[in-house]
Design a protein around this motif. Structure first.
Motif, PDB file in Angstrom:
ATOM      1  N   LYS A   1     -24.742 131.552  38.343  1.00 43.49           N
ATOM      2  CA  LYS A   1     -25.143 130.146  38.256  1.00 43.49           C
ATOM      3  C   LYS A   1     -26.506 129.877  38.904  1.00 43.49           C
ATOM      4  O   LYS A   1     -26.789 128.773  39.336  1.00 43.49           O
ATOM      5  CB  LYS A   1     -24.080 129.208  38.836  1.00 43.49           C
ATOM      6  N   ALA A   2     -27.340 130.921  38.975  1.00 43.97           N
ATOM      7  CA  ALA A   2     -28.724 130.770  39.436  1.00 43.97           C
ATOM      8  C   ALA A   2     -29.639 131.037  38.249  1.00 43.97           C
ATOM      9  O   ALA A   2     -29.431 131.991  37.505  1.00 43.97           O
ATOM     10  CB  ALA A   2     -29.024 131.750  40.559  1.00 43.97           C
ATOM     11  N   LEU A   3     -30.637 130.201  38.064  1.00 41.24           N
ATOM     12  CA  LEU A   3     -31.604 130.410  36.988  1.00 41.24           C
ATOM     13  C   LEU A   3     -32.734 131.334  37.448  1.00 41.24           C
ATOM     14  O   LEU A   3     -33.305 132.073  36.655  1.00 41.24           O
ATOM     15  CB  LEU A   3     -32.176 129.068  36.539  1.00 41.24           C
ATOM     16  N   ALA A   4     -33.058 131.255  38.722  1.00 43.64           N
ATOM     17  CA  ALA A   4     -34.070 132.102  39.363  1.00 43.64           C
ATOM     18  C   ALA A   4     -33.869 131.927  40.863  1.00 43.64           C
ATOM     19  O   ALA A   4     -33.280 130.938  41.304  1.00 43.64           O
ATOM     20  CB  ALA A   4     -35.482 131.687  38.966  1.00 43.64           C
ATOM     21  N   VAL A   5     -34.370 132.892  41.649  1.00 42.09           N
ATOM     22  CA  VAL A   5     -34.228 132.813  43.100  1.00 42.09           C
ATOM     23  C   VAL A   5     -35.586 133.083  43.744  1.00 42.09           C
ATOM     24  O   VAL A   5     -36.241 134.080  43.448  1.00 42.09           O
ATOM     25  CB  VAL A   5     -33.193 133.833  43.630  1.00 42.09           C
ATOM     26  N   ALA A   6     -35.986 132.174  44.622  1.00 42.98           N
ATOM     27  CA  ALA A   6     -37.182 132.356  45.447  1.00 42.98           C
ATOM     28  C   ALA A   6     -36.696 132.538  46.878  1.00 42.98           C
ATOM     29  O   ALA A   6     -35.997 131.676  47.421  1.00 42.98           O
ATOM     30  CB  ALA A   6     -38.101 131.143  45.349  1.00 42.98           C
ATOM     31  N   ILE A   7     -37.046 133.670  47.477  1.00 43.45           N
ATOM     32  CA  ILE A   7     -36.609 133.969  48.839  1.00 43.45           C
ATOM     33  C   ILE A   7     -37.782 133.718  49.783  1.00 43.45           C
ATOM     34  O   ILE A   7     -38.848 134.315  49.623  1.00 43.45           O
ATOM     35  CB  ILE A   7     -36.117 135.422  48.953  1.00 43.45           C
TER      36      ILE A   7
END
Length: 122
Positions: free
Chosen positions: A75-81
């Protein structure tokens, strides 16, 4: 509205789920599972780009990192850490190359850079 569990705070702002680990958090596999469960419950079936601020995270076990890369992207479209400058290169490369997250994932040293990346996924 800011929600959270014993490991992190999370909220949705301008179509992006913000996820900030609490100070000195130690993530083992059980903690990683709890974090993902709490986040998914909060999202209530809706997918979002996710800003994940790990600057206060003390450590995460290999099993926790692998779980987050595999199941934590659901359920994540993209992840920025967002992480400290000193760790951005080495830790993120290891996470991406070894754990191979299933959605676009990049590391940043500032929240503004992370948000700019995530805006393409809203």
């Amino acid at each position: 509205m800011i929600k959270g569990d014993k490991y992190a705070h999370f909220w949705i702002e301008e179509g992006i789920l913000n996820f900030v680990y609490k100070p000195n958090t130690v993530l083992d596999l059980d903690a990683a599972k709890a974090v993902v469960k709490a986040r998914l419950r909060f999202q209530n079936g809706v997918s979002y780009p996710i800003l994940c601020d790990v600057r206060m995270l003390k450590t995460a076990s290999k099993a926790a990192r692998e779980y987050l890369a595999e199941k934590g992207c659901f359920k994540a479209l993209a992840v920025a850490i967002v992480m400290e400058d000193a760790y951005t290169g080495t830790l993120l490369k290891a996470y991406i190359n070894i754990s191979n997250p299933s959605v676009p994932t990049k590391g940043f040293s500032t929240i503004s850079e992370a948000l700019a990346f995530l805006n393409d996924y809203k």
